[in-house]
Design an enzyme around this catalytic site. Structure first.
Site, PDB file in Angstrom:
ATOM      1  N   GLU A 280       0.852  -1.186   0.000  1.00  0.00           N
ATOM      2  CA  GLU A 280       0.000   0.000   0.000  1.00  0.00           C
ATOM      3  C   GLU A 280       0.889   1.238   0.000  1.00  0.00           C
ATOM      4  O   GLU A 280       0.465   2.327   0.336  1.00  0.00           O
ATOM      5  CB  GLU A 280      -0.984  -0.015   1.164  1.00  0.00           C
ATOM      6  CG  GLU A 280      -0.378  -0.300   2.516  1.00  0.00           C
ATOM      7  CD  GLU A 280      -1.420  -0.541   3.594  1.00  0.00           C
ATOM      8  OE1 GLU A 280      -2.182   0.385   3.863  1.00  0.00           O
ATOM      9  OE2 GLU A 280      -1.463  -1.656   4.141  1.00  0.00           O
TER      10      GLU A 280
ATOM     11  N   CYS B 246      -3.508  -3.719   4.365  1.00  0.00           N
ATOM     12  CA  CYS B 246      -2.566  -4.688   4.943  1.00  0.00           C
ATOM     13  C   CYS B 246      -2.905  -6.132   4.575  1.00  0.00           C
ATOM     14  O   CYS B 246      -2.138  -7.055   4.877  1.00  0.00           O
ATOM     15  CB  CYS B 246      -2.523  -4.544   6.460  1.00  0.00           C
ATOM     16  SG  CYS B 246      -2.219  -2.856   6.968  1.00  0.00           S
TER      17      CYS B 246
ATOM     18  N   HIS C 283      -2.279  -9.927  12.361  1.00  0.00           N
ATOM     19  CA  HIS C 283      -1.778  -8.680  11.790  1.00  0.00           C
ATOM     20  C   HIS C 283      -1.579  -7.716  12.964  1.00  0.00           C
ATOM     21  O   HIS C 283      -2.477  -7.541  13.788  1.00  0.00           O
ATOM     22  CB  HIS C 283      -2.788  -8.104  10.788  1.00  0.00           C
ATOM     23  CG  HIS C 283      -2.493  -6.674  10.455  1.00  0.00           C
ATOM     24  ND1 HIS C 283      -1.309  -6.302   9.879  1.00  0.00           N
ATOM     25  CD2 HIS C 283      -3.193  -5.520  10.669  1.00  0.00           C
ATOM     26  CE1 HIS C 283      -1.299  -4.983   9.722  1.00  0.00           C
ATOM     27  NE2 HIS C 283      -2.429  -4.486  10.196  1.00  0.00           N
TER      28      HIS C 283
HETATM   29  N1  CAA Z   1      -0.142   4.365  30.869  1.00  0.00           N
HETATM   30  C1  CAA Z   1      -0.567   3.193  30.353  1.00  0.00           C
HETATM   31  N2  CAA Z   1      -1.506   3.101  29.376  1.00  0.00           N
HETATM   32  C2  CAA Z   1      -2.013   4.249  28.895  1.00  0.00           C
HETATM   33  C3  CAA Z   1      -1.614   5.513  29.391  1.00  0.00           C
HETATM   34  C4  CAA Z   1      -0.632   5.536  30.420  1.00  0.00           C
HETATM   35  N3  CAA Z   1      -0.191   6.699  30.934  1.00  0.00           N
HETATM   36  N4  CAA Z   1      -2.301   6.458  28.704  1.00  0.00           N
HETATM   37  C5  CAA Z   1      -3.101   5.818  27.821  1.00  0.00           C
HETATM   38  N5  CAA Z   1      -2.927   4.483  27.937  1.00  0.00           N
HETATM   39  C6  CAA Z   1      -3.560   3.424  27.150  1.00  0.00           C
HETATM   40  C7  CAA Z   1      -5.028   3.658  26.855  1.00  0.00           C
HETATM   41  O1  CAA Z   1      -5.865   3.248  27.934  1.00  0.00           O
HETATM   42  C8  CAA Z   1      -5.210   2.810  25.615  1.00  0.00           C
HETATM   43  O2  CAA Z   1      -5.294   1.450  25.963  1.00  0.00           O
HETATM   44  P1  CAA Z   1      -6.672   0.641  25.695  1.00  0.00           P
HETATM   45  O3  CAA Z   1      -6.962   0.792  24.223  1.00  0.00           O
HETATM   46  O4  CAA Z   1      -6.324  -0.750  26.068  1.00  0.00           O
HETATM   47  O5  CAA Z   1      -7.706   1.300  26.541  1.00  0.00           O
HETATM   48  C9  CAA Z   1      -3.862   2.946  24.888  1.00  0.00           C
HETATM   49  O6  CAA Z   1      -2.941   3.431  25.885  1.00  0.00           O
HETATM   50  C10 CAA Z   1      -3.910   3.948  23.757  1.00  0.00           C
HETATM   51  O7  CAA Z   1      -4.441   5.133  24.232  1.00  0.00           O
HETATM   52  P2  CAA Z   1      -5.443   6.003  23.361  1.00  0.00           P
HETATM   53  O8  CAA Z   1      -6.535   5.131  22.827  1.00  0.00           O
HETATM   54  O9  CAA Z   1      -5.822   7.206  24.119  1.00  0.00           O
HETATM   55  O10 CAA Z   1      -4.409   6.370  22.191  1.00  0.00           O
HETATM   56  P3  CAA Z   1      -4.498   7.313  20.981  1.00  0.00           P
HETATM   57  O11 CAA Z   1      -5.656   8.200  20.986  1.00  0.00           O
HETATM   58  O12 CAA Z   1      -3.160   7.931  20.965  1.00  0.00           O
HETATM   59  O13 CAA Z   1      -4.705   6.330  19.716  1.00  0.00           O
HETATM   60  C11 CAA Z   1      -4.353   4.588  18.160  1.00  0.00           C
HETATM   61  C12 CAA Z   1      -4.130   5.041  19.604  1.00  0.00           C
HETATM   62  C13 CAA Z   1      -5.847   4.680  17.820  1.00  0.00           C
HETATM   63  C14 CAA Z   1      -3.929   3.145  18.048  1.00  0.00           C
HETATM   64  C15 CAA Z   1      -3.523   5.505  17.204  1.00  0.00           C
HETATM   65  O14 CAA Z   1      -2.152   5.303  17.477  1.00  0.00           O
HETATM   66  C16 CAA Z   1      -3.794   5.216  15.744  1.00  0.00           C
HETATM   67  O15 CAA Z   1      -4.728   5.785  15.163  1.00  0.00           O
HETATM   68  N6  CAA Z   1      -2.968   4.325  15.092  1.00  0.00           N
HETATM   69  C17 CAA Z   1      -3.132   3.991  13.677  1.00  0.00           C
HETATM   70  C18 CAA Z   1      -4.372   3.133  13.448  1.00  0.00           C
HETATM   71  C19 CAA Z   1      -4.164   1.675  13.739  1.00  0.00           C
HETATM   72  O16 CAA Z   1      -3.073   1.176  13.859  1.00  0.00           O
HETATM   73  N7  CAA Z   1      -5.301   0.958  13.851  1.00  0.00           N
HETATM   74  C20 CAA Z   1      -5.260  -0.474  14.109  1.00  0.00           C
HETATM   75  C21 CAA Z   1      -6.440  -1.193  13.514  1.00  0.00           C
HETATM   76  S1  CAA Z   1      -6.497  -0.911  11.733  1.00  0.00           S
HETATM   77  C22 CAA Z   1      -5.282  -1.958  11.109  1.00  0.00           C
HETATM   78  O17 CAA Z   1      -4.850  -2.870  11.745  1.00  0.00           O
HETATM   79  C23 CAA Z   1      -4.768  -1.664   9.744  1.00  0.00           C
HETATM   80  C24 CAA Z   1      -3.455  -1.002   9.863  1.00  0.00           C
HETATM   81  O18 CAA Z   1      -2.430  -1.656   9.894  1.00  0.00           O
HETATM   82  C25 CAA Z   1      -3.412   0.471   9.949  1.00  0.00           C
END
Ligand code: CAA
Length: 408
Positions: free
Chosen positions: A84, A116, A245
């Site tokens: 991709e 992916c 994945h």
């Molecule tokens: N200590 C420990 N844990 C903490 C913390 C702290 N101080 N602060 C936050 N966390 C935890 C949260 O509770 C959360 O865990 P849970 O999901 O288990 O509740 C985790 O850390 C992440 O926190 P947020 O959800 O607040 O994080 P974020 O808003 O920064 O977003 C994300 C995380 C959505 C994964 C973002 O990084 C993102 O958009 N990534 C790209 C999308 C992606 O990878 N999606 C995966 C599915 S799609 C796919 O698989 C296809 C692909 O390859 C892209």
């Protein structure tokens, strides 16, 4: 030929030479490091330098399957490049790979895309090409190669990465025999996408997690339906390992939790929790060592997990079934199975994933940002790369690659 014998004959992997430790990025962005280490389960991400692209990552992975001479370039009759991170809207990555790897002109060559999932799509297509008899004894090479890029400063920035896997599919697999039954799930969703004019992907982060988990549920249900009553019982008892994945390791954790819950009807929440913790530690977490250090590698991610697991634990896995889950945003997902064949452990031990991690240099955040902003091509520093070819430059919209060491 027995159609049931089709599978993965060889597996080559490649990572760029540079890594950014995510504690450095967390500090620079003012994010608690535990959120990344614990919340996402990620520790470092592979960073691609300007003289590497999806072509060189893929060629360098594929070169590693030819280096011992067990597979020869002239045996390949089908080359599928899954990515991709295409480098051109028309000219496919596959034809660059065909040239760089010195494959035979008598070879069907093209590129596939479904986020992916593309690598798995290529492997399934290659397996069917062999089962159909069209291969006439030749092998297929499927190269899954990608660079995960999000906007600098976005929350998704921590889930970037880069890498490639090259998978040789044949009717005499020396690594992993593919199971005959798979489960599928497709649905049109906007969870992650990259419009044609953008280098960085767009994502609806939280929604993408839900889409992934729904697709897992759907694909596993379809797998069970396809078994049609044969091979009932718990999947947790049937499979020695579960590979997912892995855009970031916590995603695999969430996925395995969902699978265990779906497999545990009638148990109390406490019993489900215990069952999950036991299964996670022994059946899912061991595959994630490379993903923790390389980040998301999109099409290659699942196959880097497989390489890591087979390289480290191949001796205990021979003859035991593995479950694999491939997810491509947008979305298409497949749940399928494979069995490491007798004698595969010795071959798997030399895949070299561990060595690629050890060969990396850690970047500062400033160096990473320079790489992220850079256009492709340009001079390599004296430290060079770890592969056999690199992008030498782009002239008149044409890409030129240099191969100081030719394959085979
Ligand atoms: N200590 C420990 N844990 C903490 C913390 C702290 N101080 N602060 C936050 N966390 C935890 C949260 O509770 C959360 O865990 P849970 O999901 O288990 O509740 C985790 O850390 C992440 O926190 P947020 O959800 O607040 O994080 P974020 O808003 O920064 O977003 C994300 C995380 C959505 C994964 C973002 O990084 C993102 O958009 N990534 C790209 C999308 C992606 O990878 N999606 C995966 C599915 S799609 C796919 O698989 C296809 C692909 O390859 C892209």
């Amino acid at each position: 030929m027995n159609g049931l014998d089709v599978g993965i004959d060889q597996l080559g992997v490649y990572l760029p030479r540079y890594a950014l430790p995510l504690d450095r990025l967390a500090e620079a962005r003012g994010v608690p490091v535990e959120k990344i280490h614990v919340g996402l389960g990620a520790h470092a991400m592979a960073v691609v330098p300007p003289w590497e692209d999806a072509v060189t990552l893929g060629a360098n992975a594929a070169a590693r399957v030819f280096r011992h001479g067990e597979v020869r370039p002239d045996e390949i009759g089908l080359l599928v490049a899954a990515t991709e991170t295409a480098v051109d809207h028309a000219k496919p990555i596959g034809i660059f790979l065909h040239d760089l790897l010195g494959l035979s002109p008598s070879c069907r060559t093209f590129e596939v895309k479904h986020a992916c999932y593309g690598g798995t799509a290529g492997i399934m297509l290659a397996a069917d090409w062999i089962r159909s008899g069209a291969a006439r004894g030749r092998k297929a090479l499927v190269v899954a190669t990608d660079i995960a890029r999000y906007d600098v400063g976005s929350s998704a920035e921590f889930t970037q990465g880069a890498g490639a896997a090259a998978v040789v599919v044949s009717d005499e697999p020396r690594l992993l025999r593919l199971g005959p039954t798979t489960g599928l799930f497709s649905r049109n969703v906007y969870d992650f996408w990259r419009p044609l004019e953008r280098r960085e992907a767009l994502v609806d982060g939280k929604f993408s997690l839900d889409c992934y988990l729904d697709a897992l549920h759907g694909a596993v249900s379809d797998y069970r339906a396809a078994l049609n009553g044969h091979g009932g019982g718990s999947l947790l008892d049937r499979f020695a390992a579960f590979l997912y994945h892995t855009p970031f390791p916590k995603m695999a954790h969430k996925a395995h939790r969902r699978l265990v819950e779906d497999e545990s009807h009638g148990l109390t929440p406490a019993a489900v929790g215990e069952r999950f913790e036991r299964s996670w530690a022994t059946q899912a977490e061991p595959a994630l060592g490379l993903a923790r250090q390389a980040g998301n590698t999109y099409t290659a991610s699942l196959y880097l997990c497989l390489a890591w697991l087979l390289e480290r634990e191949g001796a205990t896995l021979e003859g035991r079934d593995l479950a694999l889950f491939s997810y491509g945003s947008g979305c298409c997902a497949e749940f399928f199975t494979g069995r490491p064949v007798a004698g595969s452990a010795a071959r798997a031990a030399s895949i070299g994933a561990q060595g690629l991690l050890q060969a990396r240099r850690e970047l500062t955040v400033e160096e990473y940002e320079q790489f992220a902003r850079a256009t492709t091509g340009g001079e390599r520093p004296a430290e060079g790369g770890v592969g056999f070819c690199h992008l030498a430059g782009i002239e008149n919209h044409k890409r030129h690659y240099a191969c100081p060491g030719k394959v085979a």
